[in-house]
Design a protein around this motif. Structure first.
Motif, PDB file in Angstrom:
ATOM      1  N   VAL A   1       0.827  -1.172  -0.065  1.00 55.38           N
ATOM      2  CA  VAL A   1      -0.025   0.132   0.135  1.00 55.38           C
ATOM      3  C   VAL A   1       0.923   1.316  -0.110  1.00 55.38           C
ATOM      4  O   VAL A   1       0.445   2.362  -0.521  1.00 55.38           O
ATOM      5  CB  VAL A   1      -1.112  -0.007   1.158  1.00 55.38           C
ATOM      6  N   GLY A   2       1.986   1.283   0.601  1.00 53.52           N
ATOM      7  CA  GLY A   2       2.658   2.419   0.718  1.00 53.52           C
ATOM      8  C   GLY A   2       2.434   3.373   1.627  1.00 53.52           C
ATOM      9  O   GLY A   2       1.668   3.184   2.618  1.00 53.52           O
ATOM     10  N   GLY A   3       3.061   4.567   1.423  1.00 53.13           N
ATOM     11  CA  GLY A   3       2.588   5.770   2.096  1.00 53.13           C
ATOM     12  C   GLY A   3       2.623   7.021   1.541  1.00 53.13           C
ATOM     13  O   GLY A   3       2.729   7.221   0.367  1.00 53.13           O
ATOM     14  N   GLY A   4       2.935   8.231   2.271  1.00 53.49           N
ATOM     15  CA  GLY A   4       3.107   9.374   1.931  1.00 53.49           C
ATOM     16  C   GLY A   4       1.811  10.615   1.780  1.00 53.49           C
ATOM     17  O   GLY A   4       1.823  11.445   1.357  1.00 53.49           O
ATOM     18  N   LYS A   5       0.579   9.718   2.020  1.00 53.16           N
ATOM     19  CA  LYS A   5      -0.554  10.358   1.927  1.00 53.16           C
ATOM     20  C   LYS A   5      -1.546   9.985   3.222  1.00 53.16           C
ATOM     21  O   LYS A   5      -1.466   9.046   3.741  1.00 53.16           O
ATOM     22  CB  LYS A   5      -1.483   9.867   0.670  1.00 53.16           C
ATOM     23  N   GLU A   6      -2.193  11.091   3.722  1.00 51.27           N
ATOM     24  CA  GLU A   6      -3.121  10.546   4.787  1.00 51.27           C
ATOM     25  C   GLU A   6      -3.984   9.698   4.410  1.00 51.27           C
ATOM     26  O   GLU A   6      -4.549   8.971   5.362  1.00 51.27           O
ATOM     27  CB  GLU A   6      -3.800  11.972   5.010  1.00 51.27           C
ATOM     28  N   SER A   7      -4.506   9.489   3.397  1.00 50.79           N
ATOM     29  CA  SER A   7      -5.515   8.647   2.905  1.00 50.79           C
ATOM     30  C   SER A   7      -5.024   7.250   2.839  1.00 50.79           C
ATOM     31  O   SER A   7      -5.490   6.230   3.586  1.00 50.79           O
ATOM     32  CB  SER A   7      -6.245   8.619   1.569  1.00 50.79           C
TER      33      SER A   7
ATOM     34  N   PHE B   1      -4.622   6.514   6.614  1.00 50.39           N
ATOM     35  CA  PHE B   1      -5.863   5.953   7.312  1.00 50.39           C
ATOM     36  C   PHE B   1      -6.054   4.482   7.086  1.00 50.39           C
ATOM     37  O   PHE B   1      -6.580   3.603   7.586  1.00 50.39           O
ATOM     38  CB  PHE B   1      -6.907   6.876   6.828  1.00 50.39           C
ATOM     39  N   MET B   2      -6.008   4.224   5.467  1.00 53.38           N
ATOM     40  CA  MET B   2      -6.358   2.754   5.306  1.00 53.38           C
ATOM     41  C   MET B   2      -5.473   1.509   5.848  1.00 53.38           C
ATOM     42  O   MET B   2      -5.955   0.635   6.441  1.00 53.38           O
ATOM     43  CB  MET B   2      -6.037   2.704   3.775  1.00 53.38           C
ATOM     44  N   LYS B   3      -4.091   2.115   6.045  1.00 55.26           N
ATOM     45  CA  LYS B   3      -3.273   1.060   6.730  1.00 55.26           C
ATOM     46  C   LYS B   3      -3.664   0.971   8.183  1.00 55.26           C
ATOM     47  O   LYS B   3      -3.530  -0.115   9.006  1.00 55.26           O
ATOM     48  CB  LYS B   3      -1.677   1.419   6.558  1.00 55.26           C
ATOM     49  N   GLN B   4      -3.902   2.163   8.876  1.00 52.36           N
ATOM     50  CA  GLN B   4      -4.496   1.878  10.204  1.00 52.36           C
ATOM     51  C   GLN B   4      -5.742   1.192  10.283  1.00 52.36           C
ATOM     52  O   GLN B   4      -5.637   0.365  11.420  1.00 52.36           O
ATOM     53  CB  GLN B   4      -4.744   3.254  10.790  1.00 52.36           C
ATOM     54  N   ARG B   5      -6.579   1.052   9.289  1.00 49.32           N
ATOM     55  CA  ARG B   5      -7.678   0.354   9.484  1.00 49.32           C
ATOM     56  C   ARG B   5      -7.200  -1.097   9.488  1.00 49.32           C
ATOM     57  O   ARG B   5      -7.794  -1.935   9.934  1.00 49.32           O
ATOM     58  CB  ARG B   5      -8.580   0.552   8.463  1.00 49.32           C
ATOM     59  N   MET B   6      -6.396  -1.391   8.363  1.00 49.23           N
ATOM     60  CA  MET B   6      -6.038  -2.737   8.072  1.00 49.23           C
ATOM     61  C   MET B   6      -5.336  -3.610   9.431  1.00 49.23           C
ATOM     62  O   MET B   6      -5.700  -4.523   9.551  1.00 49.23           O
ATOM     63  CB  MET B   6      -4.896  -2.836   6.905  1.00 49.23           C
TER      64      MET B   6
END
Length: 794
Positions: free
Chosen positions: A252-258, A261-266
């Motif tokens: 999924v990677g990173g660098g964006k708030e979106s 958010f998705m990774k925290q949910r996962m």
């Protein structure tokens, strides 16, 4: 042997006959060395390096070189400009010499003359504009030089090989479009660099090779080596359930708030996904499942689409789409499929094998994926860059579509002719390729998302710690609170009102003074607030979000407004332009229809007495936390598994094996018809054994007709009832029987004794209705808690 250096700030673009790529000594930017025989272009090396590597390809669709604004200056820049002008004069003289070496067309010569004239008229007005013009002219000249050389070499090869006579345009009735496509290529082959990438050089031979081997409009050439035909794909390996999400989180990677958010949910739901995978594996009895190669292209999060969601993640913006995409990615990973994730057009190009250019040509090879999950933004990006390959591989695409797309809007020609054309429909997909957030449109497939499950201990703790007079408002933006003071005052008489409205420290939100505002809360803190509250109250917007299900799962009663008349694309600005005529009778129709009382109450907020009565009833009512099975991790895994293993594109007419007698017979204790015992149903999915045939009333859709019989409309079964036998089984009297393209067919008119069958399978629609017709409706049963699947579908 002379060189041209193309200095490119981002990356080297593939160029035919190019040498190696290296880094520029002056600016460390990568460049590609292209060699041309017989041409003295060494001066261009000095031209490009003198500009300090400032030419760059800023974005797709730009000219190969775009000057950056920092190349501004005075005397020094004017000196560079004089050098450029002198060098261009030399270039033009040598271009003239080159053009005499080749038997160019009049059009080609005219282009060179126009180029020379444009540069001769070049006047020193503004430095940036002048350098931009020079860069564009250099690019055009380089392209033309390459075309001239390719054409010359191709003609030479043809004369040496004796193939010039074998390149006559064939007149084959099996390929009727071939002559027209060759004519188009003769006139427009230079319109997109992708044609040259595939070897097109302006000769008829190259046109025919391209149109027979890259595209499919001309017959294969007998003298060509056909070894480049893609090999037959191998059998899929086995998919094994995964319980570890670490690889997915890295993808999924990173660098964006979106993405954060998705990774925290996962991470938060990882344990529940793992447990659900083990349970489903046991339910399926560890059976073989084909591992699919799947590309997930999240178009709405790409920079090319504007990515308007990421900046709003921390400011109360909508999170429903990100919740759903996070759960889709997790489900596909846990099910054990071979997953690739794309969050940019550049990544999409790399995964698909998109040739360089403007998107006119097909992919460079066979589609490397069995399935592609994307959204409307991604679908538009794929159309722009895949060329004809999109049409060829359209059946592999699954579109994540929040509100749904009805067949009348999906069919491009029909939508245009009958007023259903919108900005989002008209893709001519099978309607089941659209996958929705809630099961509101059975024409589409229900994808869904998940809500956090509670164990028995957590449920007991919630019931013990509930605050009976505590309400949480569903509304994270201050604008949602405007005009709501009337019923909030009524609510405040009985309950303590809490909000989670985003605000900046220097400007508190405009909410009533009696509201205790917690500000925008992280997900785990919001869960704790909902576990204390008795009531979760909606303002009417946002429509059909995930929050009400989360509140109900945490033991809240959800109170929402009733819409009279229902909101739709015909009467409400929010839905205008969306590819559906569906009427929304409340803020959350799924909660109203599929959950209902006591967990969900839908009332008229404009009626203060009705609203007051509802609040007092809620305070007397005790409920347990409740979550529909289809919104659990196991329910979503089960549903997605069934789609991936079984859902395929319908394959035309189906032959039924049967002896003499009727095809449909009445079923006991129902008005529906089922298959006769003498009929052998075809092996399709969903199984035909689930089919129940019903006739609607005038003006009634098949959605409503099937629901009234506690069934679900199944669009995949329309092809089995689109015949005379179905009309005969319903005792319909037909004085006239015709066939046409209309989204309410098959249907019949009792008054006129007219019967009509569907001519276009793309227009089979559960949602269509007409006051003139009674419709033939293919209904089916469904699994308890899993409306998307029939009882024998797993």
């Amino acid at each position: 042997m002379i060189c041209i250096w193309f200095v490119i700030a981002s990356s080297c673009r593939p160029v035919r006959h190019a040498g190696t790529c290296t880094n520029c000594t002056y600016c460390s930017a990568p460049y590609c060395l292209i060699t041309f025989p017989r041409i003295g272009f060494f001066s261009l090396c000095f031209l490009m390096t003198s500009l300090g590597g400032q030419f760059s390809a800023k974005r797709l669709g730009d000219a190969p070189f775009t000057i950056r604004t920092e190349v501004l200056g005075g005397v020094e820049s004017r000196g560079v400009l004089r050098k450029i002008t002198d060098m261009l004069e030399v270039i033009l003289k040598r271009m003239d010499s080159l053009s005499k070496l080749d038997n160019t067309s009049a059009a080609s010569t005219r282009r060179l003359d126009e180029l020379s004239s444009a540069i001769n008229r070049f006047q020193p007005v503004g430095l940036v504009e002048r350098i931009q013009a020079i860069a564009q002219n250099v690019s055009n000249m380089a392209n033309r030089v390459e075309q001239i050389l390719q054409s010359s070499m191709a003609q030479g090869r043809a004369m040496r090989d004796g193939t010039s006579g074998q390149c006559e345009v064939p007149r084959d009735p099996r390929y009727p479009d071939c002559p027209g496509k060759v004519d188009w290529m003769r006139a427009r082959w230079t319109s997109d660099p992708c044609y040259a990438f595939y070897g097109v050089d302006g000769s008829d031979c190259s046109f025919l090779i391209y149109l027979s081997e890259v595209e499919w409009f001309c017959p294969p050439l007998a003298w060509r080596n056909q070894s480049n035909i893609p090999p037959t794909q191998h059998t899929s390996p086995q998919a094994a359930f995964r319980t570890d999400l670490s690889v997915l989180l890295e993808q999924v990677g990173g660098g964006k708030e979106s993405l954060s958010f998705m990774k925290q949910r996962m991470r938060r739901l990882a344990q529940q996904w793992g447990s659900a995978a083990l349970r489903l594996d046991s339910t399926l009895q560890h059976r073989w499942r084909d591992q699919r190669k799947i590309l997930v292209h999240v178009g709405f999060l790409t920079e090319e689409s504007g990515d308007v969601f990421s900046p709003k993640v921390l400011k109360g913006g909508p999170l429903g789409e990100m919740v759903q995409w996070a759960d889709i990615l997790t489900a596909l990973h846990v099910l054990g499929h071979n997953l690739k994730i794309s969050m940019s057009v550049k990544e999409l190009h790399g995964f698909l094998g998109v040739p360089p250019g403007r998107g006119s040509c097909p992919l460079t090879g066979p589609l490397p994926f069995d399935l592609i999950y994307t959204d409307y933004h991604g679908l538009q990006q794929m159309k722009q860059h895949m060329g004809l390959s999109l049409k060829k591989h359209k059946c592999h695409i699954r579109v994540i579509d929040t509100f749904g797309t009805e067949p009348a809007y999906n069919h491009e020609e029909y939508a245009t002719l009958h007023g259903y054309r919108t900005n989002w429909g008209y893709w001519n997909l099978n309607a089941r390729q659209y996958m929705t957030m809630f099961p509101h449109t059975p024409d589409n497939s229900f994808m869904g998302f998940v809500s956090e499950e509670l164990n028995e201990t957590e449920k007991r703790n919630i019931q013990q710690n509930k605050v009976n007079n505590m309400a949480v408002v569903y509304g994270k933006e201050a604008s949602m609170w405007k005009g709501k003071e009337g019923f909030l005052q009524i609510l405040h008489r009985y309950m303590e009102v809490h909000g989670t409205v985003y605000y900046e420290t220097q400007r508190p939100p405009e909410v009533p003074a009696f509201v205790k505002n917690h500000g925008l809360l992280p997900q785990h803190e919001l869960q704790q607030l909902l576990r204390k509250a008795k009531l979760f109250i909606g303002f009417g917007f946002p429509y059909e979000g995930p929050a009400p299900l989360e509140a109900i799962a945490n033991g809240c009663i959800f109170l929402q407004p009733k819409f009279q008349p229902p909101h739709s694309s015909l009467n409400h600005e929010f839905f205008r332009g969306k590819p559906t005529s569906r009427g929304v009778s409340s803020q959350h129709p799924y909660a109203e229809q599929y959950i209902g009382r006591p967990h969900v109450m839908t009332v008229d907020y404009n009626n203060s007495q009705e609203f007051d009565t509802a609040i007092r009833e809620i305070m007397r009512t005790k409920v347990e936390p409740y979550l529909p099975y289809e919104y659990t991790c196991e329910g979503m895994l089960e549903r997605v598994h069934a789609y991936i293993q079984n859902q395929v594109r319908p394959r035309g007419p189906v032959t039924l094996s049967m002896s003499t007698g009727p095809l449909f017979v009445p079923l006991p204790n129902t008005t529906a018809l089922g298959w006769a015992a003498n009929v052998t149903p075809p092996p399709v999915w969903p199984p035909v054994s689930s089919l129940r045939l019903l006739a609607s009333q005038e003006g009634q859709s098949c959605i409503e007709t099937c629901q009234s019989a506690r069934l679900v409309c199944e669009p995949a079964h329309f092809r089995f009832i689109n015949n005379k036998e179905a009309l005969r089984g319903l005792d319909v009297q037909c004085e006239a029987l015709d066939s046409e393209s209309n989204h309410v067919l098959p249907a019949f008119s009792v008054a006129r004794r007219e019967c009509s069958l569907q001519q276009d399978p793309l227009l089979f629609s559960c949602a269509g209705h007409s006051p003139r017709y009674r419709r033939l409706c293919p209904c089916r049963d469904f699994r308890r808690g899993q409306v998307a699947l029939c009882r024998e579908c797993l």
